[in-house]
Write an enzyme that holds these catalytic residues in place. Structure first.
Site, mmCIF file in Angstrom:
data_model
loop_
_atom_site.group_PDB
_atom_site.id
_atom_site.type_symbol
_atom_site.label_atom_id
_atom_site.label_comp_id
_atom_site.label_asym_id
_atom_site.label_seq_id
_atom_site.Cartn_x
_atom_site.Cartn_y
_atom_site.Cartn_z
ATOM 1 N N ASN A 1 -17.500 20.806 -38.069
ATOM 2 C CA ASN A 1 -16.320 21.483 -37.526
ATOM 3 C C ASN A 1 -16.230 21.347 -36.013
ATOM 4 O O ASN A 1 -15.145 21.359 -35.448
ATOM 5 C CB ASN A 1 -16.363 22.969 -37.893
ATOM 6 C CG ASN A 1 -15.320 23.792 -37.157
ATOM 7 O OD1 ASN A 1 -14.125 23.643 -37.409
ATOM 8 N ND2 ASN A 1 -15.756 24.656 -36.238
ATOM 9 N N GLN B 1 -8.449 28.041 -37.516
ATOM 10 C CA GLN B 1 -8.755 26.651 -37.848
ATOM 11 C C GLN B 1 -8.467 25.662 -36.722
ATOM 12 O O GLN B 1 -8.738 24.467 -36.880
ATOM 13 C CB GLN B 1 -7.978 26.243 -39.110
ATOM 14 C CG GLN B 1 -8.414 27.052 -40.329
ATOM 15 C CD GLN B 1 -7.753 26.615 -41.609
ATOM 16 O OE1 GLN B 1 -6.621 26.121 -41.608
ATOM 17 N NE2 GLN B 1 -8.452 26.790 -42.723
ATOM 18 N N ASP C 1 -13.985 22.467 -30.669
ATOM 19 C CA ASP C 1 -13.458 22.322 -32.025
ATOM 20 C C ASP C 1 -12.861 20.938 -32.239
ATOM 21 O O ASP C 1 -11.896 20.545 -31.573
ATOM 22 C CB ASP C 1 -12.392 23.404 -32.266
ATOM 23 C CG ASP C 1 -12.122 23.616 -33.733
ATOM 24 O OD1 ASP C 1 -13.060 24.018 -34.441
ATOM 25 O OD2 ASP C 1 -10.978 23.380 -34.163
ATOM 26 N N ASP D 1 -21.108 23.500 -43.168
ATOM 27 C CA ASP D 1 -21.128 24.680 -42.308
ATOM 28 C C ASP D 1 -19.730 24.942 -41.740
ATOM 29 O O ASP D 1 -18.983 24.013 -41.429
ATOM 30 C CB ASP D 1 -22.125 24.443 -41.171
ATOM 31 C CG ASP D 1 -22.176 25.604 -40.204
ATOM 32 O OD1 ASP D 1 -22.728 26.651 -40.577
ATOM 33 O OD2 ASP D 1 -21.655 25.456 -39.079
ATOM 34 N N HIS E 1 -13.306 27.054 -40.971
ATOM 35 C CA HIS E 1 -12.631 26.718 -39.721
ATOM 36 C C HIS E 1 -12.065 25.295 -39.727
ATOM 37 O O HIS E 1 -11.560 24.825 -38.711
ATOM 38 C CB HIS E 1 -13.595 26.923 -38.557
ATOM 39 C CG HIS E 1 -14.108 28.334 -38.490
ATOM 40 N ND1 HIS E 1 -13.386 29.352 -37.917
ATOM 41 C CD2 HIS E 1 -15.238 28.903 -38.970
ATOM 42 C CE1 HIS E 1 -14.059 30.487 -38.032
ATOM 43 N NE2 HIS E 1 -15.193 30.238 -38.674
ATOM 44 N N GLU F 1 -19.244 26.601 -46.879
ATOM 45 C CA GLU F 1 -19.425 27.939 -46.351
ATOM 46 C C GLU F 1 -18.050 28.479 -45.960
ATOM 47 O O GLU F 1 -17.533 28.176 -44.884
ATOM 48 C CB GLU F 1 -20.349 27.922 -45.133
ATOM 49 C CG GLU F 1 -20.636 29.332 -44.626
ATOM 50 C CD GLU F 1 -20.946 29.374 -43.139
ATOM 51 O OE1 GLU F 1 -21.569 30.351 -42.710
ATOM 52 O OE2 GLU F 1 -20.537 28.449 -42.410
#
Length: 681
Positions: A131, A181, A190, A220, A224, A248
């Site tokens: 992510n 997100q 990000d 992981d 997001h 997750e």
């Protein structure tokens, strides 16, 4: 900084905890999905041992000595990619590049761990951080890669400013899908996963892990990443798309993002399950009877756990610090028919940020289960022996739920298992209904040695359950008759000849008229010289199968497939026979057992038969046999065998330069002595 999330508040360090910020109870209504259905069985099991911050060498040792013999199907390992330097645990979740070099070991050690675990029948699931990159402003990563804000040079993880989302602020509102997100999770940069180049970079990383032999991925901070982006990343991979994925995704009431959205690219962890266990064991465990009817994910799409590395730190679930109740929670998870279970082993801590025991340069020490710094919960009888229980009762239904008193429950799993749990501070003795065949059974959670037994007669069992303790009986742990062990018609052992010299052998199959396994199927494990094998839960039905090397080469019996029946099916040169090609025969084979007291990561036997030539050094890898032993079956043709043993890295046991002389059909070597017989019988 303080993050308001749902009905709770949690203080997090801006450079700390990643991806696990939803802490309120989840209640998710889930649509059906056919993307996948739980991890395929390895070692006749779907149980995962999550070994947090264990080095690759330590995990290799555990696969051989504990996980394989205990029946674990998989081990989940911490993120293997290059990360920032630092002694906190969360540095592993701040990647700098996709190089396989970390404080847990080198790329070569990672590959060796995978090979060793596979030889033990245990698959490897890699925790993957895709992510984001680090939240640090600049520096040099563990493997020497320089980085600065939104600048990570390639070739692995080659990102610059245009590869990150335009939102530069931290997530503040978990009710805003866009913000969750597209903005930064506690300061982490990000990645713009909507962009083709970013997807391709991530896909190359996942395929690189696949090339090393991993069986799947724990994604992981998947919450997001938009679900559509994850599906596109998976589609962009070459090999990784065929492996197991679990996400997750922490659901919370009222939030727009829920775990069910992600079932198009894999399973999801059901965080509500661990929360429910904590609530029940802190209240009344009778509430657990219908834990599978609380709006959670479908059972075959849910990964469940008592705790993980995040929840043991934020108080969301029980932890090892709960002592006996924590063990009871694991007994329940491994015996109740919901989800694919993960046990958890990490290290003891009092400081939230504290990393695993490590050297001054930050490299994590190899785990030592004789040292109280490591929890080693996967070794506890209450957990390890319940893996065998879980594997034995797989496919059976929950029956005879009984709760004669507050915090006392008992139930059966078909006619194969029985469990009684006492969540009170006093011993409970009483008679329960137990749908087991008549016989005397070991209480597998009491010890590793059948130190306690209970008798089932006429569907009843009188048991004494210690305070905050349990009783678990199953047909695979029968102390004495007349009750039968597992019905051999329930399973089929499929053998396949290795004369094609593939690096990997998979069996892709369907049972009866059911669905096929996910291609390329299940990886087969070494059986004896010239053969690999896999055990299929056939339930007495015929099996249709094909075989492949995982890289596009197939044996489908000239497009006719193979029709397999019975308890044993051996396939060679297009022919199917019902004989076990590895059955011990004193005239032509010898099974050599070697003690694992040396604590090597890998065990090899280097030998010659009679006066023949020696095998190529370091010899043939030995596989787990039972706790404390590895074994290898040799074609001796009635001759004596001269042998030495080694760890594949230059350490040898050559019997003080005298070598070992081995004779007979079963022989064991321990402490420099040779004796006859099977130590695992």
């Amino acid at each position: 900084m303080q993050i308001d999330h749902g009905s709770r508040k949690l203080v997090k360090r801006a450079t700390g905890l990643l991806g696990c910020l939803a802490l309120a109870l989840a209640a998710v209504v889930v649509p059906s999905s056919s993307a996948q259905a739980g991890p395929p069985q390895r070692n006749d099991s779907d149980v995962i041992s999550n070994m947090f911050q264990w080095t690759w060498n330590s995990i290799a040792r555990e696969c051989t000595q504990v996980l394989g013999p205990a029946g674990y199907g998989y081990v989940q390992v911490s993120p293997p990619q290059e990360h920032i330097r630092g002694n906190q645990w969360w540095t592993s979740y701040q990647p700098v590049s996709y190089k396989i070099e970390s404080k847990l070991g080198t790329r070569a050690e990672f590959k060796s761990m995978i090979d060793t675990c596979n030889d033990a029948g245990v698959g490897v699931i890699a925790d993957t951080v895709i992510n984001h990159m680090t939240g640090q402003t600049g520096g040099t990563g563990w493997a020497g890669t320089p980085f600065s804000t939104e600048s990570y040079p390639g070739p692995e993880g080659g990102y610059s400013a245009q590869d990150f989302n335009t939102c530069k602020r931290n997530i503040a509102n978990y009710g805003d899908r866009y913000e969750v997100q597209n903005c930064r999770l506690v300061g982490l940069q990000d990645l713009a996963t909507a962009k083709t180049y970013v997807r391709e970079e991530i896909a190359r990383y996942l395929d690189d892990l696949a090339s090393l032999g991993v069986d799947g991925y724990r994604v992981d901070a998947a919450k997001h990443i938009p679900a559509a982006d994850l599906e596109a990343i998976k589609a962009a991979t070459t090999t990784a798309k065929n492996l197991y994925w679990i996400h997750e995704v922490i659901g919370a009431p009222g939030e727009p993002i829920q775990p069910s959205e992600y079932l198009g690219s894999g399973d999801s962890h059901e965080f509500g399950y661990g929360r429910a266990l904590k609530s029940a064991f802190d209240g009344n465990i009778a509430e657990l009877q219908n834990i599978n009817n609380r709006g959670f994910l479908p059972s075959n799409r849910a990964g469940v756990f008592v705790d993980n590395h995040d929840t043991e730190r934020n108080g969301e679930t029980m932890t090892y610090k709960w002592g006996a109740k924590y063990k009871l929670g694991n007994i329940f998870m491994l015996s109740y028919p919901y989800g694919s279970p993960s046990t958890y082993s990490g290290y003891t801590f009092t400081n939230y940020d504290a990393g695993a025991p490590q050297a001054s340069n930050g490299k994590v020490n190899d785990a030592n289960c004789d040292n109280a710094e490591w929890t080693c919960a996967h070794r506890w009888p209450e957990i390890k022996n319940m893996v065998g229980f879980h594997n034995t009762v797989t496919g059976t239904s929950l029956q005879n739920w009984q709760s004669p008193a507050t915090n006392v429950i008992a139930y059966s799993r078909g006619n194969k298992g029985f469990v009684a749990l006492n969540n009170t501070n006093a011993t409970v003795s009483r008679e329960f209904s137990a749908s087991l065949p008549n016989g005397t059974y070991c209480n597998v959670v009491a010890s590793d040695t059948c130190s306690q037994t209970f008798t089932v007669s006429g569907g009843k069992a009188s048991v004494s359950i210690p305070a905050f303790g349990g009783v678990a009986l199953h047909v695979g742990a029968l102390a004495e008759g007349p009750g039968p062990g597992p019905d051999p018609s329930d399973k089929m052992t499929v053998f396949y000849s290795t004369d094609k010299n593939w690096n990997t052998y998979n069996v892709h199959y369907r049972i009866g008229s059911g669905a096929w396994t996910t291609a390329p199927g299940e990886k087969m494990t070494p059986a004896c010289t010239g053969w690999v094998k896999s055990t299929v839960a056939s339930n007495g039905q015929n099996v249709t199968a094909v075989f492949n090397n995982g890289s596009g080469t197939w044996d489908n019996n000239s497009s006719r497939d193979y029709a397999l029946t019975g308890a044993v099916a051996a396939v060679k040169d297009g022919n199917v026979t019902a004989a076990d090609p590895c059955a011990t025969n004193s005239n032509n084979s010898m099974t050599v057992f070697y003690s694992t007291a040396a604590n090597w990561n890998t065990y090899n036997i280097h030998y010659r038969v009679g006066s023949g030539a020696w095998t190529s050094s370091p010899g043939e890898r030995m596989a787990p046999a039972c706790t404390g032993w590895v074994s290898r079956t040799l074609t001796s043709n009635g001759n004596s065998v001269t042998a030495v043993f080694n760890n594949g890295s230059g350490v040898w046991d050559n019997n003080s330069s005298r070598d070992y002389t081995l004779t007979g059909s079963a022989v064991r070597v321990s402490g420099g002595s040779v004796s006859s017989g099977n130590p695992c019988s």
